[in-house]
Motif scaffolding. Structure first.
Motif, mmCIF file in Angstrom:
data_model
loop_
_atom_site.group_PDB
_atom_site.id
_atom_site.type_symbol
_atom_site.label_atom_id
_atom_site.label_comp_id
_atom_site.label_asym_id
_atom_site.label_seq_id
_atom_site.Cartn_x
_atom_site.Cartn_y
_atom_site.Cartn_z
ATOM 1 N N ARG A 1 0.811 -1.217 0.000
ATOM 2 C CA ARG A 1 0.000 0.000 0.000
ATOM 3 C C ARG A 1 0.851 1.276 0.000
ATOM 4 O O ARG A 1 0.530 2.233 -0.680
ATOM 5 N N TYR A 2 1.935 1.272 0.800
ATOM 6 C CA TYR A 2 2.806 2.438 0.914
ATOM 7 C C TYR A 2 4.262 2.032 0.662
ATOM 8 O O TYR A 2 5.080 2.053 1.569
ATOM 9 N N PRO A 3 4.605 1.670 -0.567
ATOM 10 C CA PRO A 3 5.959 1.174 -0.819
ATOM 11 C C PRO A 3 7.054 2.222 -0.611
ATOM 12 O O PRO A 3 8.163 1.891 -0.205
ATOM 13 N N ALA A 4 6.775 3.471 -0.839
ATOM 14 C CA ALA A 4 7.809 4.502 -0.705
ATOM 15 C C ALA A 4 8.240 4.679 0.752
ATOM 16 O O ALA A 4 9.398 4.987 1.028
ATOM 17 N N LYS A 5 7.342 4.488 1.683
ATOM 18 C CA LYS A 5 7.677 4.636 3.098
ATOM 19 C C LYS A 5 8.085 3.309 3.737
ATOM 20 O O LYS A 5 8.961 3.267 4.598
ATOM 21 N N ALA A 6 7.443 2.219 3.347
ATOM 22 C CA ALA A 6 7.681 0.929 3.994
ATOM 23 C C ALA A 6 8.961 0.245 3.500
ATOM 24 O O ALA A 6 9.589 -0.501 4.252
ATOM 25 N N LEU A 7 9.341 0.507 2.249
ATOM 26 C CA LEU A 7 10.518 -0.174 1.703
ATOM 27 C C LEU A 7 11.819 0.231 2.403
ATOM 28 O O LEU A 7 12.593 -0.656 2.791
ATOM 29 N N PRO A 8 12.102 1.510 2.619
ATOM 30 C CA PRO A 8 13.348 1.852 3.333
ATOM 31 C C PRO A 8 13.379 1.315 4.768
ATOM 32 O O PRO A 8 14.415 0.854 5.247
ATOM 33 N N ILE A 9 12.243 1.360 5.435
ATOM 34 C CA ILE A 9 12.184 0.837 6.801
ATOM 35 C C ILE A 9 12.402 -0.677 6.790
ATOM 36 O O ILE A 9 13.112 -1.225 7.626
ATOM 37 N N SER A 10 11.804 -1.365 5.838
ATOM 38 C CA SER A 10 11.961 -2.821 5.736
ATOM 39 C C SER A 10 13.405 -3.195 5.434
ATOM 40 O O SER A 10 13.945 -4.149 6.012
ATOM 41 N N LEU A 11 14.030 -2.450 4.511
ATOM 42 C CA LEU A 11 15.423 -2.757 4.177
ATOM 43 C C LEU A 11 16.354 -2.518 5.357
ATOM 44 O O LEU A 11 17.272 -3.311 5.606
ATOM 45 N N SER A 12 16.108 -1.440 6.113
ATOM 46 C CA SER A 12 16.960 -1.193 7.283
ATOM 47 C C SER A 12 16.722 -2.247 8.362
ATOM 48 O O SER A 12 17.663 -2.664 9.057
ATOM 49 N N ALA A 13 15.487 -2.717 8.501
ATOM 50 C CA ALA A 13 15.209 -3.779 9.473
ATOM 51 C C ALA A 13 15.891 -5.083 9.056
ATOM 52 O O ALA A 13 16.473 -5.787 9.893
ATOM 53 N N ILE A 14 15.858 -5.412 7.792
ATOM 54 C CA ILE A 14 16.528 -6.622 7.295
ATOM 55 C C ILE A 14 18.038 -6.505 7.471
ATOM 56 O O ILE A 14 18.712 -7.464 7.863
ATOM 57 N N PHE A 15 18.578 -5.324 7.214
ATOM 58 C CA PHE A 15 20.014 -5.095 7.414
ATOM 59 C C PHE A 15 20.384 -5.277 8.887
ATOM 60 O O PHE A 15 21.389 -5.913 9.217
ATOM 61 N N GLY A 16 19.571 -4.739 9.789
ATOM 62 C CA GLY A 16 19.824 -4.900 11.230
ATOM 63 C C GLY A 16 19.756 -6.356 11.667
ATOM 64 O O GLY A 16 20.597 -6.824 12.433
ATOM 65 N N LEU A 17 18.771 -7.083 11.169
ATOM 66 C CA LEU A 17 18.664 -8.512 11.494
ATOM 67 C C LEU A 17 19.856 -9.290 10.937
ATOM 68 O O LEU A 17 20.357 -10.222 11.566
ATOM 69 N N GLY A 18 20.316 -8.898 9.764
ATOM 70 C CA GLY A 18 21.495 -9.548 9.187
ATOM 71 C C GLY A 18 22.730 -9.317 10.032
ATOM 72 O O GLY A 18 23.534 -10.235 10.237
ATOM 73 N N LEU A 19 22.899 -8.097 10.551
ATOM 74 C CA LEU A 19 24.038 -7.808 11.435
ATOM 75 C C LEU A 19 23.976 -8.647 12.719
ATOM 76 O O LEU A 19 24.995 -9.175 13.178
ATOM 77 N N VAL A 20 22.785 -8.752 13.288
ATOM 78 C CA VAL A 20 22.625 -9.568 14.503
ATOM 79 C C VAL A 20 22.934 -11.033 14.201
ATOM 80 O O VAL A 20 23.616 -11.702 14.980
ATOM 81 N N ALA A 21 22.466 -11.540 13.068
ATOM 82 C CA ALA A 21 22.739 -12.931 12.700
ATOM 83 C C ALA A 21 24.232 -13.163 12.494
ATOM 84 O O ALA A 21 24.779 -14.184 12.929
ATOM 85 N N LEU A 22 24.924 -12.229 11.839
ATOM 86 C CA LEU A 22 26.376 -12.359 11.654
ATOM 87 C C LEU A 22 27.113 -12.357 12.989
ATOM 88 O O LEU A 22 28.053 -13.132 13.192
ATOM 89 N N TRP A 23 26.692 -11.513 13.914
ATOM 90 C CA TRP A 23 27.323 -11.456 15.225
ATOM 91 C C TRP A 23 27.128 -12.764 15.983
ATOM 92 O O TRP A 23 28.059 -13.283 16.597
ATOM 93 N N VAL A 24 25.931 -13.360 15.918
ATOM 94 C CA VAL A 24 25.659 -14.637 16.595
ATOM 95 C C VAL A 24 26.503 -15.753 15.987
ATOM 96 O O VAL A 24 27.088 -16.566 16.712
ATOM 97 N N VAL A 25 26.599 -15.807 14.673
ATOM 98 C CA VAL A 25 27.415 -16.832 14.014
ATOM 99 C C VAL A 25 28.883 -16.660 14.384
ATOM 100 O O VAL A 25 29.586 -17.640 14.659
ATOM 101 N N TRP A 26 29.374 -15.429 14.427
ATOM 102 C CA TRP A 26 30.762 -15.180 14.802
ATOM 103 C C TRP A 26 31.038 -15.622 16.237
ATOM 104 O O TRP A 26 32.049 -16.256 16.509
ATOM 105 N N GLN A 27 30.139 -15.301 17.166
ATOM 106 C CA GLN A 27 30.310 -15.705 18.561
ATOM 107 C C GLN A 27 30.309 -17.226 18.687
ATOM 108 O O GLN A 27 31.105 -17.802 19.432
ATOM 109 N N ASP A 28 29.423 -17.894 17.964
ATOM 110 C CA ASP A 28 29.337 -19.353 18.030
ATOM 111 C C ASP A 28 30.598 -20.004 17.476
ATOM 112 O O ASP A 28 31.123 -20.966 18.051
ATOM 113 N N SER A 29 31.109 -19.488 16.370
ATOM 114 C CA SER A 29 32.327 -20.070 15.796
ATOM 115 C C SER A 29 33.535 -19.802 16.690
ATOM 116 O O SER A 29 34.424 -20.640 16.804
#
Length: 154
Positions: free
Chosen positions: A17-45
């Protein structure tokens, strides 16, 4: 589970419905989740690598240990940081066999390492045997530490 499905459905509706506003927020949320996932994998290894540098040996030694604790454990910390906590399970194997002969019941002993083991330091102690399947004697088995879980100083 229903709440998660509703959140995903709401996110998809907002994205369509609102791609211009929701897309940047979604991409930043996915980027943040990716950083958290990388940090968890690094700690585990990092933890897996540090646990691999521990030299942990188990042997049946009724002559050098008390009768109620005949399992001798010897450990050397080969890391460059102190070991803070360590937990493991003891498995028993017949020579050349791959079937664990110890019974991991609720009443089985819990095995813990020393509270603080400095880099390069050694520790040894006598521990109780795990309950074995009937028909097997401890003197004819090989004992191994499995499912190591530990924490190291930063």
């Amino acid at each position: 589970m229903i709440i998660g499905a509703l959140l995903i459905l709401t996110w998809l509706v907002l994205l369509l419905r609102y791609p211009a506003k929701a897309l940047p927020i979604s991409l930043s949320a996915i980027f943040g989740l990716g950083l958290v996932a990388l940090w968890v994998v690094w700690q585990d290894s990092r933890e897996t690598r540090q646990l691999a540098h521990l030299d942990l040996r188990l042997s049946y030694a009724p002559d050098s240990c008390p009768a109620d604790r005949p399992l001798r454990v010897q450990m050397k910390n080969g890391n460059d940081v102190p070991l803070q906590t360590l937990h493991w399970r003891v498995a028993a194997y017949a020579p050349g066999d791959s079937v664990n002969l110890s019974e991991n019941t609720y009443s089985a002993p819990r095995y813990r390492g020393p509270g603080d083991l400095q880099p390069g330091a050694e520790w040894s102690d006598c521990l109780p045997l795990p309950p074995l399947r009937s028909g097997y004697r401890a003197q004819s088995l090989e004992f191994r530490a499995e499912h190591l879980q530990g924490s190291f100083a930063n």
